[in-house]
Scaffold this active site. Structure first.
Site, PDB file in Angstrom:
ATOM      1  N   SER A  61       0.832  -1.296  -0.066  1.00 32.04           N
ATOM      2  CA  SER A  61      -0.152  -0.006   0.044  1.00 32.04           C
ATOM      3  C   SER A  61       0.933   1.379  -0.042  1.00 32.04           C
ATOM      4  O   SER A  61       1.557   1.396  -1.007  1.00 32.04           O
ATOM      5  CB  SER A  61      -1.122   0.150   1.271  1.00 32.04           C
ATOM      6  OG  SER A  61      -1.768   0.898   1.137  1.00 32.04           O
ATOM      7  N   THR A  62       0.647   1.886   1.121  1.00 35.78           N
ATOM      8  CA  THR A  62       1.600   3.412   0.847  1.00 35.78           C
ATOM      9  C   THR A  62       3.208   3.132   0.722  1.00 35.78           C
ATOM     10  O   THR A  62       3.587   2.438   1.573  1.00 35.78           O
ATOM     11  CB  THR A  62       1.129   4.278   2.442  1.00 35.78           C
ATOM     12  OG1 THR A  62      -0.230   4.353   2.572  1.00 35.78           O
ATOM     13  CG2 THR A  62       1.763   5.566   2.390  1.00 35.78           C
ATOM     14  N   HIS A 120      -2.507  -1.013  -3.451  1.00 40.56           N
ATOM     15  CA  HIS A 120      -3.555  -0.287  -3.127  1.00 40.56           C
ATOM     16  C   HIS A 120      -3.479   1.141  -4.135  1.00 40.56           C
ATOM     17  O   HIS A 120      -2.824   1.973  -3.997  1.00 40.56           O
ATOM     18  CB  HIS A 120      -3.908   0.157  -1.698  1.00 40.56           C
ATOM     19  CG  HIS A 120      -4.026  -0.909  -0.935  1.00 40.56           C
ATOM     20  ND1 HIS A 120      -3.981  -0.892   0.431  1.00 40.56           N
ATOM     21  CD2 HIS A 120      -4.822  -2.385  -1.046  1.00 40.56           C
ATOM     22  CE1 HIS A 120      -4.096  -1.928   0.777  1.00 40.56           C
ATOM     23  NE2 HIS A 120      -4.802  -2.825   0.032  1.00 40.56           N
ATOM     24  N   ASP A 132      -4.527  -4.861   6.000  1.00 40.64           N
ATOM     25  CA  ASP A 132      -4.913  -5.666   4.785  1.00 40.64           C
ATOM     26  C   ASP A 132      -3.981  -6.525   4.305  1.00 40.64           C
ATOM     27  O   ASP A 132      -2.352  -6.062   4.158  1.00 40.64           O
ATOM     28  CB  ASP A 132      -5.223  -4.710   3.741  1.00 40.64           C
ATOM     29  CG  ASP A 132      -5.731  -5.754   2.467  1.00 40.64           C
ATOM     30  OD1 ASP A 132      -6.232  -6.467   2.730  1.00 40.64           O
ATOM     31  OD2 ASP A 132      -5.449  -5.180   1.407  1.00 40.64           O
ATOM     32  N   MET A 144      -0.201   1.224   5.137  1.00 39.41           N
ATOM     33  CA  MET A 144      -1.205   1.492   6.270  1.00 39.41           C
ATOM     34  C   MET A 144      -2.151   0.534   6.560  1.00 39.41           C
ATOM     35  O   MET A 144      -2.463  -0.114   5.621  1.00 39.41           O
ATOM     36  CB  MET A 144      -1.987   2.784   6.259  1.00 39.41           C
ATOM     37  CG  MET A 144      -1.139   4.002   6.211  1.00 39.41           C
ATOM     38  SD  MET A 144      -1.812   5.613   6.233  1.00 39.41           S
ATOM     39  CE  MET A 144      -2.555   5.579   4.825  1.00 39.41           C
TER      40      MET A 144
END
Length: 358
Positions: free
Chosen positions: A180-181, A206, A302, A299
């Site tokens: 993600s991030t 993501h 998930d 973050m």
């Protein structure tokens, strides 16, 4: 010295051009793109990979604050909001902007020159923050508390990896990656190290719809493997990376012909679509001990449960370590519940994966 790549986003053509003219006086900043709305900015972000972005609030199609909220949690860029009004300053900073500057009412001569100087200084501050890995401070990081009543991982360092574990045969192997991030750049560092004959790779990063196709195209240009955005029914083969499409859930499937993917619209799982948990759960079911799973910076949590399911199914599981994460959230959650067999720095993960193949 590398020049700072700056993307200027403002719906006023005149302001973009006047501002750009003055910014060019700073030889350490290169304006790589000028966009008039959020959708053009989205395209330029993946095309030019800017280090810093300036962003107006009032724009057609999507306002600046909505764009910040949609973009930054998934594709972090230090962003300076430039607006004619300070009314929404706090909203912008809460949405993730690193600075807020007010446009001069009179945009001529010395006024715009002074403003451009302030903006250049802000660009340098934003770039220096990100370059020194302070991106970690821009997004609140979860507290590192062990999960209660859940098993801790037995092996979390490369040198403690079980020596008796069997390697995976290349012909059977499936590699699944989730991030993600900060993940867009982390994944680049991993997949560009894979040779052209690497077993099939599935990725969930993501990203909003539209971004994933361009990101897949970018990876395809720089990787030895072929890379494409997922389409329902795609067959897996060695040398192919499939990236989950934005707003579609990516799952691994198997029939008598081999592996293929399901890519369908669906509800958000663990807050995301595509979801790393959805991918990892499907890999555990379809590939079991023939899979390798790795979870990267991001973050939330998930992917943690899905990676644990993969490990319980006999897969080899890897987590990116805290020191090399932009946000040590997803890998930390996976570590805390015992999903991670090996925890390692980003630069070593590709080698660890390749070394596990027979």
């Amino acid at each position: 010295m590398n020049r700072i790549k700056l993307l200027v986003v403002d719906d006023s053509i005149l302001f973009r051009e006047v501002l750009s003219r003055y910014i060019k006086n700073d030889s350490s900043i290169e304006i790589v793109g000028k966009a008039g709305d959020a959708y053009s900015a989205r395209d330029m972000i993946l095309k030019y990979e800017p280090d810093v972005m300036t962003l107006d609030i009032e724009m057609p199609k999507m306002d600046g604050i909505a764009f910040l909220k949609k973009l930054l949690p998934q594709y972090y860029i230090p962003t300076i909001v430039v607006s004619s009004s300070e009314k929404q300053k706090n909203d912008c900073l809460s949405a993730g902007a690193v600075d807020f500057l007010t446009k001069p009412a009179n945009q001529s001569g010395k006024n715009i020159e002074a403003f451009a100087t302030d903006l250049c200084n802000s660009v340098h501050r934003a770039y220096n923050r990100s370059d020194s890995s302070s991106k970690k401070a821009d997004v609140k990081e979860p507290e590192q508390k062990p999960a209660e009543n859940k098993a801790k991982p037995q092996n979390n360092d490369i040198d403690k990896r079980p020596k008796t574990r069997s390697k995976i045969k290349r012909a059977n192997a499936i590699i699944a990656l989730g991030a993600s991030t900060g993940g867009t750049e982390a994944l680049v560092k991993v997949v560009t190290q894979f040779p052209a004959d690497t077993p099939p790779v599935l990725i969930v990063q993501h990203m909003p719809a539209g971004f994933t196709k361009m990101y897949a195209e970018r990876l395809d240009r720089i990787c030895k493997m072929d890379v494409k955005e997922a389409e329902d029914g795609d067959r897996l083969r060695k040398g192919l990376i499939i990236l989950g499409a934005g707003e579609f859930q990516l799952r691994l499937q198997k029939d008598n012909k081999g592996y293929y993917v399901s890519s369908k619209p669906g509800e958000r799982v663990s807050g995301h679509c595509p979801s790393v948990d959805v991918l990892f759960n499907s890999v555990a079911d379809a590939a079991g001990p023939d899979a390798i799973g790795a979870i990267f910076t991001g973050m939330g949590r998930d992917g943690a449960d899905g990676l644990l399911k993969m490990r319980k199914a006999g897969a080899f599981t890897i987590g990116q370590d805290k020191a090399t994460c932009v946000v040590y959230g997803m890998p930390m959650e996976a570590y805390n519940i015992g999903a991670v067999e090996v925890q390692a720095p980003l630069e070593q993960i590709a080698k660890i994966i390749l070394d596990d193949l027979l």
